[in-house]
Design an enzyme around this catalytic site. Structure first.
Site, mmCIF file in Angstrom:
data_model
loop_
_atom_site.group_PDB
_atom_site.id
_atom_site.type_symbol
_atom_site.label_atom_id
_atom_site.label_comp_id
_atom_site.label_asym_id
_atom_site.label_seq_id
_atom_site.Cartn_x
_atom_site.Cartn_y
_atom_site.Cartn_z
ATOM 1 N N ASP A 109 1.038 -1.342 4.657
ATOM 2 C CA ASP A 109 2.323 0.222 3.498
ATOM 3 C C ASP A 109 3.577 -0.573 3.677
ATOM 4 O O ASP A 109 4.292 -0.279 4.289
ATOM 5 C CB ASP A 109 1.785 1.302 4.905
ATOM 6 N N ASP A 163 0.480 5.284 -0.487
ATOM 7 C CA ASP A 163 0.786 6.583 -0.066
ATOM 8 C C ASP A 163 0.537 7.153 -1.268
ATOM 9 O O ASP A 163 1.874 7.630 -0.614
ATOM 10 C CB ASP A 163 -0.185 7.123 1.646
ATOM 11 N N HIS A 173 0.902 -0.888 0.371
ATOM 12 C CA HIS A 173 0.114 0.348 0.111
ATOM 13 C C HIS A 173 0.991 1.387 0.115
ATOM 14 O O HIS A 173 1.553 1.762 0.868
ATOM 15 C CB HIS A 173 -0.606 0.139 1.031
HETATM 16 ZN ZN LIG Z 1 -3.631 5.342 2.622
#
Ligand SMILES: [Zn+2]
Length: 1151
Positions: free
Chosen positions: A418, A169, A167
């Site tokens: 993440d 961002d 993931h």
């Molecule tokens: Zn996120």
């Protein structure tokens, strides 16, 4: 009726319309002539201001223009209907095509059909059902103990797909570029190597913003490897959006635009198309997003952040997989298969099964000695021959338990977190250890499990195969997944408002981008027609502008990320986003300026492009990423100053255009006809009671045809010739000294207890003489409703060790909202003028203004509310604006989802206060059987209706602490922040009382038009004072307004297929046919029509523009989604179907 007679009748009807139109045109001409003559006869400096006469004149002109527009539209509609009925053999007996039978038109019918309950699961009903008691579920804290016998998989083995993901961002704790340098590029580089090592390995990737950046950095050999991996099914691009978009604050224009940007990039560079959606981190989920995904050709999707109580309920019912259907859709057309993750998070501890302490042991990135570890204190072990049996059984137990929550024996197990898979060692740890476990399962068929690495498509393919073999279908679900709570009473309703300055800037860029796209596309088309041979004007920087448009699209797209528009990034990252938005707006202004320049030139050969000295300048100028726009002051003289106004909407509109000038007397005329425009001069208030002596606001009424550029001339006028606003000041106790030369000012010395009142011919309002705040409204129809405006403070929890509000969470203090009070009474300033009147209340933390326009058309039917908020002096406080009305709305109200549709809400006493807040992107309303109060907004905010008749929005929040969701800081970078609304009171006839059961409702047509004007204001440009200014003439691309339920969402120039970063001749024509409510029929009727039929004729709609090679396509305009050649209508009339509520996308060329 015989065919012949019907045809004769139709021709006669048509003839009558034509006559009427012609006579109206004639009347308009006569009227304009009279206006001009009168203007000359009036002696300059006439002191006796006859406001009502001017008002009357404006009204008459407006009426004529709008009647004309309405007639043309009606005529078009009836012609189309005749064409259609002839083509279908006249099977439809009704020849009534106008809006006189409003109830039967598709848009109205829609909401009625859907009212009486629907099939499948309705989330509102689930909310009524759930106790929200949050008991301890054991190992799966928010769930329950899952049991199985062990023989469930004897017939059909458990089929596990372990889906590796990372993931990324695009901005959060670090900026987009920083993350890319530190993590993302290494992840993607290693992906190439590690997937190549073993063809059984798989990976999915979602964020095209990162993928495209990396693509630019890698060589041809690596690009070829990517294509090979995609083809082999080892790598899958999921969703394919520019970002994993926020679904609460984002507007559907931007949601779709970022999806188009991603899909177009993928098509161009990789030649594949995404088929599955992946949204594991957005803070709640909206059906507007699923509508767009389905329209873009996706069949399946995964969501994750859903209220834990809803997850538990769905797990119990085995409805974690369902067909998500639009609330308004009575067909399965909008259905998309959706998988909801059952547990707390998308990380490994919460994806292999219900027990996080066990699952964490299968996150081999957390092997002892690494940087990350298991908080449950049982570390993973490398898989060896000695422990493989025990480890495999431990993992299988989790898989089996998780599988019991689903209806099929196919199991989706995500593997990632993440920014995972950065280093080669991490890839090896995960892939080799899992492969050993999978091999063990393979060697032990009695376990009845087949596990492998997979992509999302692998999983969904297997799921659909099982479902069809078993002859079962998934349940249908309607509704949305707001407001999200991840644990306890931690509701994520804070981010609906966090960083409101940037939420508003987002919408400014959105409106600027849409206007630039449309004007640029029209300019290129005009140039090609002008040059006949398809060439563009030699000096016109088409490529540079196309790059600016691309940059604007990508900035807006990046900002839809679920840590960007949400206001949940670190301070420097917020500045990075803000700078991108700001620069994009400046860039797009250049596109607008030179497009308008070329279009307006009477002699096109005079066009010269000079980057450093553009002919036109923007009137509104932003000086920095965190500054509100300021108006450029105009120096007036006897020499006319040209103002160019662009109407970015597809409707004829009467708008008030405001500019700042250096003289208290000014005159505005339409440059083409010389007709004077009604104008009003107001003060520029430097302080609440001190007006500028050098700057004045000039407001004038502009009549703007759809998508037009109109030129106005402003000149200095003789003293006393302009209508100046008159001011009255009120303050309990003492009224301060007022400085306002040039204006008539009166002071009310504290004794007047009578309410302040403003009115136009549609509405009268009353406000408190003490605070200036609104109290009551009355419509011309006689409908009266109390609507009291209040301001409130929310604090946060005070007891030590209690969780407090932060960027994500709203955790208000136990005492709830406190009425705003200030030690000194506010100064109230009432302004009255011929064009508008307003009441401004100046409080310490905000300036609140209610303005009433003295205009006909929809502009005069609502109240404009604007707030200027500054809470920088406060600590742990949130400011809210509440409307307290006498509408008997019960516990029900409506909020929009992404500006695309309305969703019913129910305020529930069993939920904490913060759970009853919902996102509002553009609209919210309350209603009872006879009235509706709508609040239309130009920015996204949190909204609630905590008591019957109440509606409140949170304006800004300042919070000193982190709320433990990883951000690691509070929200204290508040700025002077503007918010803008229109408040609309409407009669409802035949509207049902609010009862139980979910009801589908829409905005009225009047509310749609008001919202369109609010979100897409006219754009004003200024030409320099120059007697050598080339001759300009207005640009009027459309003969008449579009029907008012059809919204031109975009007209977006597509990139050339051969030459990169170059505009092609093809445009994406995106039309949204809005659903609307018909119980609020306005009196007098609206100025526009809507079609009684789903079929429209594209050529008529945009006449005199002509579209060539029109192909209906998917919403992201992928070539493989184009309708087949055989379905294309090469010759006009191009009749196409636009269903209510639906967005239609076409690839076309403008002739
Ligand atoms: Zn996120």
């Amino acid at each position: 009726m015989a065919m012949k007679t019907r045809r004769l009748l139709a021709v006669m009807v048509g003839g009558v319309f034509c006559l009427a139109v012609m006579s109206l045109y004639r009347m308009l001409e006569v009227m304009q002539g009279a206006e001009l003559q009168q203007g000359r006869e009036t002696p300059a400096g006439q002191v006796d201001i006859d406001l009502s006469r001017v008002q009357e004149k404006i009204d008459k002109l407006e009426h004529l223009l709008s009647d004309n527009n309405r007639l043309v539209a009606t005529l078009r509609d009836s012609l189309l209907h005749r064409k259609a009925s002839w083509q279908t053999g006249g099977g439809n007996a009704s020849s009534d095509s106008t809006h006189s039978r409003a109830e039967t038109t598709p848009g109205c019918r829609l909401a009625k059909e859907m009212k009486d309950g629907t099939d499948g699961v309705q989330l509102l009903d689930v909310y009524n059902l759930l106790p929200f008691d949050n008991p301890d579920g054991g190992a799966w804290k928010q769930g329950f103990e899952i049991r199985y016998k062990g023989n469930e998989w004897d017939e059909q083995p458990l089929e596990v797909f372990l889906v590796p993901h990372s993931h990324n961002d695009p901005g959060w704790l670090k900026t987009f570029d920083r993350y890319y340098q530190d993590q993302t590029k290494h992840i993607l580089n290693n992906m190439l190597i590690k997937l190549n090592e073993d063809s059984r390995r798989k990976m999915i990737w979602a964020e095209i913003s990162y993928f495209s950046k990396w693509w630019n950095d890698v060589d041809e050999q690596k690009r070829a490897m990517v294509k090979r991996l995609l083809k082999a099914g080892q790598l899958e691009l999921v969703t394919g959006g520019w970002v994993m978009a926020d679904e609460a604050n984002s507007h559907y224009f931007a949601l779709l635009d970022q999806l188009i940007e991603g899909h177009q990039w993928i098509q161009r560079h990789l030649g594949v198309r995404p088929s599955s959606g992946w949204a594991v981190d957005p803070f709640g989920h909206s059906p507007s997003m699923t509508y767009l995904l389905k329209g873009a050709g996706l069949q399946d999707m995964v969501i994750q952040r859903v209220h834990y109580a809803v997850k538990k309920h769905f797990a119990h019912q085995q409805t974690l997989e369902f067909l998500w259907r639009q609330s308004w859709d009575s067909s399965p057309r909008s259905d998309i298969t959706c998988h909801m993750m059952p547990f707390y998070s998308y990380d490994v501890p919460h994806t292999c099964g219900p027990h996080p302490a066990v699952c964490c042991q299968f996150d081999f990135h957390r092997l002892p000695g690494g940087r990350v570890f298991c908080p449950w204190r049982i570390p993973p072990q490398p898989i060896t021959e000695q422990n493989v049996q025990e480890r495999a059984h431990l993992l299988l137990d989790q898989y089996r338990q998780k599988s019991r929550l689903f209806r099929s024996p196919v199991l989706l197990v995500p593997l990632g977190d993440d920014f995972r898979f950065v280093e080669a060692t991490e890839w090896d740890a995960q892939f080799t250890n899992y492969q050993k476990l999978f091999d063990y399962f393979d060697q032990h068929p009695k376990l009845h499990v087949k596990a492998r690495f997979g992509t999302l498509s692998d999983y969904f393919k297997a799921l659909h195969r099982h479902l069809s073999e078993a002859g079962t279908t998934l349940p249908t679900l309607r509704g949305d997944f707001f407001t999200y709570a991840d644990r306890d009473d931690h509701y994520w309703s804070g981010f609906f408002t966090s960083r409101p300055f940037y939420k508003r800037l987002d919408r400014t860029l959105e409106a600027t981008l849409r206007a630039s796209e449309i004007l640029f596309s029209l300019t290129l088309a005009e140039m090609r027609r002008f040059h006949a041979d398809g060439r563009l004007a030699a000096d016109f920087p088409a490529r540079e502008h196309f790059r600016r448009l691309t940059d604007g699209r990508r900035s807006l797209a990046l900002f839809q990320h679920h840590d960007a528009v949400t206001g949940t990034a670190r301070d420097p990252v917020v500045v990075d986003y803000g700078t991108r938005l700001f620069h994009s707006i400046l860039n797009l202004h250049q596109v607008l300026q030179s497009s308008a320049h070329w279009l307006l030139l009477l002699d096109k050969s005079e066009y010269r492009h000079d980057q450093s000295k553009p002919l036109l300048q923007m009137d509104d100028v932003m000086s920095a990423q965190d500054a509100l726009p300021q108006k450029t002051p105009l120096t007036l003289s006897d020499e006319p100053r040209s103002l160019i106004v662009f109407n970015p909407t597809e409707q004829l509109r009467t708008s008030v255009v405001s500019v700042v000038v250096d003289a208290p007397d000014a005159r505005v005329v339409d440059a083409e006809t010389g007709r004077p425009m009604a104008a009003q001069i107001s003060a520029v208030w430097e302080e609440p009671s001190r007006a500028s002596a050098e700057a004045f606001q000039l407001h004038f009424v502009a009549e703007l045809p759809p998508l037009s550029l109109v030129v106005y001339h402003v000149t200095k006028a003789s003293a006393g010739s302009a209508y100046q606003a008159q001011y009255t000041f009120h303050r309990r106790g003492n009224v301060p000294a007022v400085q306002a030369d040039h204006f008539q000012v009166s002071r009310s010395e504290g004794h007047a207890d009578a309410p302040l009142s403003l009115s136009n011919k549609h509405i009268q309002i009353w406000s408190s003489p003490e605070s200036g705040l609104l109290q009551k409204l009355r419509l011309q129809s006689g409908l009266v409703r109390e609507v009291q405006v209040q301001f409130l403070w929310y604090g946060t929890r005070t007891r030590a060790n209690r969780d407090k509000s932060g960027a994500y969470l709203f955790l208000p203090g136990e005492e709830g909202a406190q009425l705003y009070s200030s030690s000194e009474p506010p100064l109230v300033r009432v302004s009255r003028g011929p064009i508008f009147s307003d009441i401004t209340s100046c409080f310490r933390h905000f300036t609140h203004r209610v303005r009433l326009f003295h205009l006909d058309g929809h502009a005069g039917k609502s109240l404009e509310i604007s707030n200027m908020v500054d809470i920088r002096s406060e600590v742990n406080r949130e400011l809210a604006m509440r409307l307290v009305s006498s509408v008997a709305s019960g516990n029900s109200f409506y909020t929009d989802l992404n500006g695309f549709q309305m969703q019913q809400r129910r305020t529930l006493a069993k939920l904490p206060l913060q759970a009853n807040f919902y996102p509002m992107s553009s609209a919210s309303f309350l209603q009872d059987s006879t009235s509706r109060v709508s609040l239309l907004s130009a920015q996204s905010q949190a909204v609630a209706s905590l008591r019957p008749g109440q509606l409140e929005v949170v304006l800004d929040r300042r919070l000193q602490q982190d709320d433990n969701r990883g951000l690691g800081q509070g929200v204290t970078d508040n700025k002077l922040t503007a918010s803008l609304y229109h408040l609309l009171l409407e009669d409802r006839r035949g509207g049902a009382q609010e009862v139980g059961g979910a009801s589908v409702e829409h905005l009225s047509l009047l509310a749609h038009l008001t919202s369109l004007s609010l979100c897409h204001p006219p754009i004003t440009m200024i030409a320099p004072i120059d007697s050598q200014l080339p001759k300009l003439h207005p640009f009027l691309p459309l003969r008449s307004s579009l029907p008012c339920d059809i919204h031109l969402l975009n007209l977006r120039t597509l990139e050339d297929a051969q030459e990169a970063e170059t505009p092609s001749q093809e445009v994406a024509l995106l039309l949204h046919r809005k659903g609307f409510d018909c119980s609020s029929a306005p009196e007098p009727p609206l100025q526009c029509t809507w079609s009684a039929h789903e079929e429209v004729n594209l050529d008529d709609l945009f006449s005199p523009l002509h579209f060539r090679s029109v192909r209906r396509s998917g919403l992201t305009l992928l070539r493989e989604d184009d309708e087949p050649e055989s379905a294309q209508q090469q010759q006009p009339p191009r009749i196409t179907r636009l269903r209510p509520m639906e967005i239609s996308a076409f690839r076309a060329e403008i002739d």
